[in-house]
Design a protein around this motif. Structure first.
Motif, PDB file in Angstrom:
ATOM      1  N   ASN A 132       0.860  -1.173   0.000  1.00 44.09           N
ATOM      2  CA  ASN A 132       0.000   0.000   0.000  1.00 44.09           C
ATOM      3  C   ASN A 132       0.905   1.235   0.000  1.00 44.09           C
ATOM      4  O   ASN A 132       1.292   1.729   1.053  1.00 44.09           O
ATOM      5  N   LEU A 133       1.271   1.677  -1.201  1.00 44.98           N
ATOM      6  CA  LEU A 133       2.158   2.827  -1.358  1.00 44.98           C
ATOM      7  C   LEU A 133       1.498   3.873  -2.244  1.00 44.98           C
ATOM      8  O   LEU A 133       0.931   3.525  -3.281  1.00 44.98           O
ATOM      9  N   HIS A 134       1.610   5.108  -1.839  1.00 45.76           N
ATOM     10  CA  HIS A 134       1.055   6.214  -2.615  1.00 45.76           C
ATOM     11  C   HIS A 134       2.200   7.067  -3.156  1.00 45.76           C
ATOM     12  O   HIS A 134       3.226   7.202  -2.493  1.00 45.76           O
ATOM     13  N   PRO A 135       2.026   7.656  -4.318  1.00 45.65           N
ATOM     14  CA  PRO A 135       3.089   8.512  -4.861  1.00 45.65           C
ATOM     15  C   PRO A 135       3.324   9.736  -3.975  1.00 45.65           C
ATOM     16  O   PRO A 135       2.414  10.211  -3.303  1.00 45.65           O
ATOM     17  N   CYS A 136       4.540  10.234  -3.995  1.00 49.77           N
ATOM     18  CA  CYS A 136       4.857  11.489  -3.316  1.00 49.77           C
ATOM     19  C   CYS A 136       3.992  12.580  -3.952  1.00 49.77           C
ATOM     20  O   CYS A 136       3.867  12.645  -5.178  1.00 49.77           O
ATOM     21  N   ILE A 137       3.390  13.417  -3.124  1.00 46.57           N
ATOM     22  CA  ILE A 137       2.534  14.479  -3.649  1.00 46.57           C
ATOM     23  C   ILE A 137       3.250  15.829  -3.659  1.00 46.57           C
ATOM     24  O   ILE A 137       2.659  16.844  -3.987  1.00 46.57           O
ATOM     25  N   GLY A 138       4.525  15.833  -3.297  1.00 43.58           N
ATOM     26  CA  GLY A 138       5.319  17.054  -3.379  1.00 43.58           C
ATOM     27  C   GLY A 138       4.870  18.167  -2.452  1.00 43.58           C
ATOM     28  O   GLY A 138       5.128  19.336  -2.715  1.00 43.58           O
ATOM     29  N   CYS A 139       4.237  17.810  -1.345  1.00 45.36           N
ATOM     30  CA  CYS A 139       3.708  18.829  -0.442  1.00 45.36           C
ATOM     31  C   CYS A 139       4.789  19.451   0.448  1.00 45.36           C
ATOM     32  O   CYS A 139       4.596  20.513   1.007  1.00 45.36           O
ATOM     33  N   ASP A 140       5.908  18.768   0.606  1.00 47.63           N
ATOM     34  CA  ASP A 140       7.054  19.181   1.417  1.00 47.63           C
ATOM     35  C   ASP A 140       6.721  19.298   2.913  1.00 47.63           C
ATOM     36  O   ASP A 140       7.447  19.942   3.661  1.00 47.63           O
ATOM     37  N   ALA A 141       5.647  18.645   3.349  1.00 47.03           N
ATOM     38  CA  ALA A 141       5.315  18.648   4.778  1.00 47.03           C
ATOM     39  C   ALA A 141       6.417  17.977   5.596  1.00 47.03           C
ATOM     40  O   ALA A 141       6.661  18.341   6.739  1.00 47.03           O
ATOM     41  N   CYS A 142       7.102  17.022   4.984  1.00 45.79           N
ATOM     42  CA  CYS A 142       8.164  16.288   5.676  1.00 45.79           C
ATOM     43  C   CYS A 142       9.457  17.095   5.787  1.00 45.79           C
ATOM     44  O   CYS A 142      10.307  16.799   6.634  1.00 45.79           O
ATOM     45  N   ARG A 143       9.618  18.068   4.921  1.00 43.53           N
ATOM     46  CA  ARG A 143      10.838  18.873   4.858  1.00 43.53           C
ATOM     47  C   ARG A 143      12.100  18.014   4.750  1.00 43.53           C
ATOM     48  O   ARG A 143      13.125  18.330   5.320  1.00 43.53           O
ATOM     49  N   MET A 144      11.975  16.888   4.064  1.00 46.78           N
ATOM     50  CA  MET A 144      13.063  15.951   3.806  1.00 46.78           C
ATOM     51  C   MET A 144      13.593  15.267   5.072  1.00 46.78           C
ATOM     52  O   MET A 144      14.644  14.648   5.046  1.00 46.78           O
ATOM     53  N   ASP A 180      10.830   7.478  -4.847  1.00 44.28           N
ATOM     54  CA  ASP A 180      10.435   8.886  -4.733  1.00 44.28           C
ATOM     55  C   ASP A 180      10.082   9.256  -3.288  1.00 44.28           C
ATOM     56  O   ASP A 180      10.334  10.380  -2.850  1.00 44.28           O
ATOM     57  N   ARG A 181       9.552   8.321  -2.552  1.00 40.02           N
ATOM     58  CA  ARG A 181       9.162   8.582  -1.166  1.00 40.02           C
ATOM     59  C   ARG A 181      10.368   8.643  -0.224  1.00 40.02           C
ATOM     60  O   ARG A 181      10.236   9.049   0.931  1.00 40.02           O
ATOM     61  N   PHE A 182      11.561   8.275  -0.696  1.00 39.55           N
ATOM     62  CA  PHE A 182      12.774   8.473   0.104  1.00 39.55           C
ATOM     63  C   PHE A 182      12.940   9.949   0.462  1.00 39.55           C
ATOM     64  O   PHE A 182      13.639  10.290   1.420  1.00 39.55           O
ATOM     65  N   TYR A 183      12.297  10.830  -0.300  1.00 38.69           N
ATOM     66  CA  TYR A 183      12.395  12.269  -0.061  1.00 38.69           C
ATOM     67  C   TYR A 183      12.132  12.615   1.403  1.00 38.69           C
ATOM     68  O   TYR A 183      12.794  13.478   1.966  1.00 38.69           O
ATOM     69  N   SER A 184      11.200  11.907   2.024  1.00 37.57           N
ATOM     70  CA  SER A 184      10.816  12.246   3.400  1.00 37.57           C
ATOM     71  C   SER A 184      11.884  11.906   4.437  1.00 37.57           C
ATOM     72  O   SER A 184      11.757  12.306   5.594  1.00 37.57           O
ATOM     73  N   PHE A 185      12.927  11.192   4.029  1.00 32.13           N
ATOM     74  CA  PHE A 185      14.039  10.929   4.952  1.00 32.13           C
ATOM     75  C   PHE A 185      15.388  10.978   4.230  1.00 32.13           C
ATOM     76  O   PHE A 185      16.334  10.276   4.565  1.00 32.13           O
ATOM     77  N   ASN A 186      15.457  11.861   3.248  1.00 28.03           N
ATOM     78  CA  ASN A 186      16.667  12.023   2.428  1.00 28.03           C
ATOM     79  C   ASN A 186      17.926  12.198   3.271  1.00 28.03           C
ATOM     80  O   ASN A 186      18.936  11.547   3.019  1.00 28.03           O
ATOM     81  N   GLY A 187      17.880  13.106   4.235  1.00 26.29           N
ATOM     82  CA  GLY A 187      19.070  13.396   5.042  1.00 26.29           C
ATOM     83  C   GLY A 187      19.579  12.182   5.789  1.00 26.29           C
ATOM     84  O   GLY A 187      20.783  11.899   5.781  1.00 26.29           O
ATOM     85  N   GLU A 188      18.674  11.463   6.433  1.00 26.49           N
ATOM     86  CA  GLU A 188      19.067  10.255   7.169  1.00 26.49           C
ATOM     87  C   GLU A 188      19.640   9.201   6.227  1.00 26.49           C
ATOM     88  O   GLU A 188      20.618   8.524   6.553  1.00 26.49           O
ATOM     89  N   LEU A 189      19.019   9.074   5.065  1.00 28.40           N
ATOM     90  CA  LEU A 189      19.451   8.085   4.091  1.00 28.40           C
ATOM     91  C   LEU A 189      20.838   8.434   3.544  1.00 28.40           C
ATOM     92  O   LEU A 189      21.710   7.568   3.440  1.00 28.40           O
ATOM     93  N   MET A 190      21.060   9.703   3.234  1.00 25.39           N
ATOM     94  CA  MET A 190      22.364  10.134   2.727  1.00 25.39           C
ATOM     95  C   MET A 190      23.462   9.920   3.774  1.00 25.39           C
ATOM     96  O   MET A 190      24.560   9.471   3.450  1.00 25.39           O
ATOM     97  N   ALA A 191      23.156  10.218   5.011  1.00 24.46           N
ATOM     98  CA  ALA A 191      24.144  10.084   6.086  1.00 24.46           C
ATOM     99  C   ALA A 191      24.514   8.618   6.316  1.00 24.46           C
ATOM    100  O   ALA A 191      25.630   8.316   6.724  1.00 24.46           O
ATOM    101  N   LYS A 192      23.590   7.734   6.046  1.00 21.20           N
ATOM    102  CA  LYS A 192      23.810   6.307   6.291  1.00 21.20           C
ATOM    103  C   LYS A 192      24.824   5.700   5.325  1.00 21.20           C
ATOM    104  O   LYS A 192      25.491   4.734   5.657  1.00 21.20           O
ATOM    105  N   GLN A 193      24.929   6.256   4.120  1.00 22.75           N
ATOM    106  CA  GLN A 193      25.799   5.720   3.077  1.00 22.75           C
ATOM    107  C   GLN A 193      25.552   4.218   2.889  1.00 22.75           C
ATOM    108  O   GLN A 193      26.438   3.388   2.986  1.00 22.75           O
TER     109      GLN A 193
END
Length: 179
Positions: A43-55, A98-111
């Motif tokens: 059950n996955l929905h596309p990112c709606i680009g609302c930026d509520a997560c602020r990455m 595309d939904r990785f956007y909501s945790f981009n920073g954590e994901l990038m830091a993890k390498q």
């Protein structure tokens, strides 16, 4: 090592899932802890680009991505598994990425360590060029450490795939991970 295998074929008994199964068997034999997620049937929905997560999350949508996020962030490696659709990944996998956007920073830091497994009907030398480029760009942007790719050409059906070298390559790849 904890490995999250993200499958994305709409067909449960697909060529890409067959290759994933061989990879998983090899990785389990090597002693790795495997978790699987089926993006095509989740059950996955596309990112709606609302930026509520602020990455940095959480995403405002309430679906399976909450569990995927947890699985990603507690894993040492992700394996993206997809059929080749018009020379790119399946829409189901693209929605998840595309939904990785909501945790981009954590994901990038993890390498994170990652790998790609693709099954394609076509067998031309150019068949995998675009998906390989897309994946490598994701690796560069998200600071993923590419561990390798299985780019299965001539794998239109599971019966066709079984007669190729790719199931054995996927199995051996699973056994090599973490060495």
């Amino acid at each position: 090592m904890k490995i999250l295998v993200i499958k994305s074929s709409p067909h449960e008994h697909s060529s890409s899932n067959l290759l994933a199964g061989h990879f998983i068997r090899g990785a389990k034999e090597k002693g790795h802890d495997i978790t699987e997620f089926d993006a095509a049937h989740g059950n996955l929905h596309p990112c709606i680009g609302c930026d509520a997560c602020r990455m940095s999350g959480p995403c405002c949508q309430k679906d399976d991505m909450e569990g995927v996020r947890e699985a990603v962030l507690t894993s040492d490696m992700m394996v993206f598994v997809t059929p080749l659709y018009y020379f790119g990944m399946s829409a189901q996998l693209k929605i998840l990425i595309d939904r990785f956007y909501s945790f981009n920073g954590e994901l990038m830091a993890k390498q994170m360590k990652t790998a790609l497994i693709v099954a394609a009907w076509d067998s031309g030398e150019w068949t995998m060029k675009e998906i390989e480029g897309h994946y490598m760009t994701l690796c560069r942007y998200l600071r993923f450490s590419n561990q390798g790719m299985i780019l299965g050409t001539g794998c239109g059906t599971p019966a066709m795939t079984s007669k190729t070298r790719f199931p054995q390559q996927a199995y051996e790849f699973g056994k090599r991970i973490g060495m």
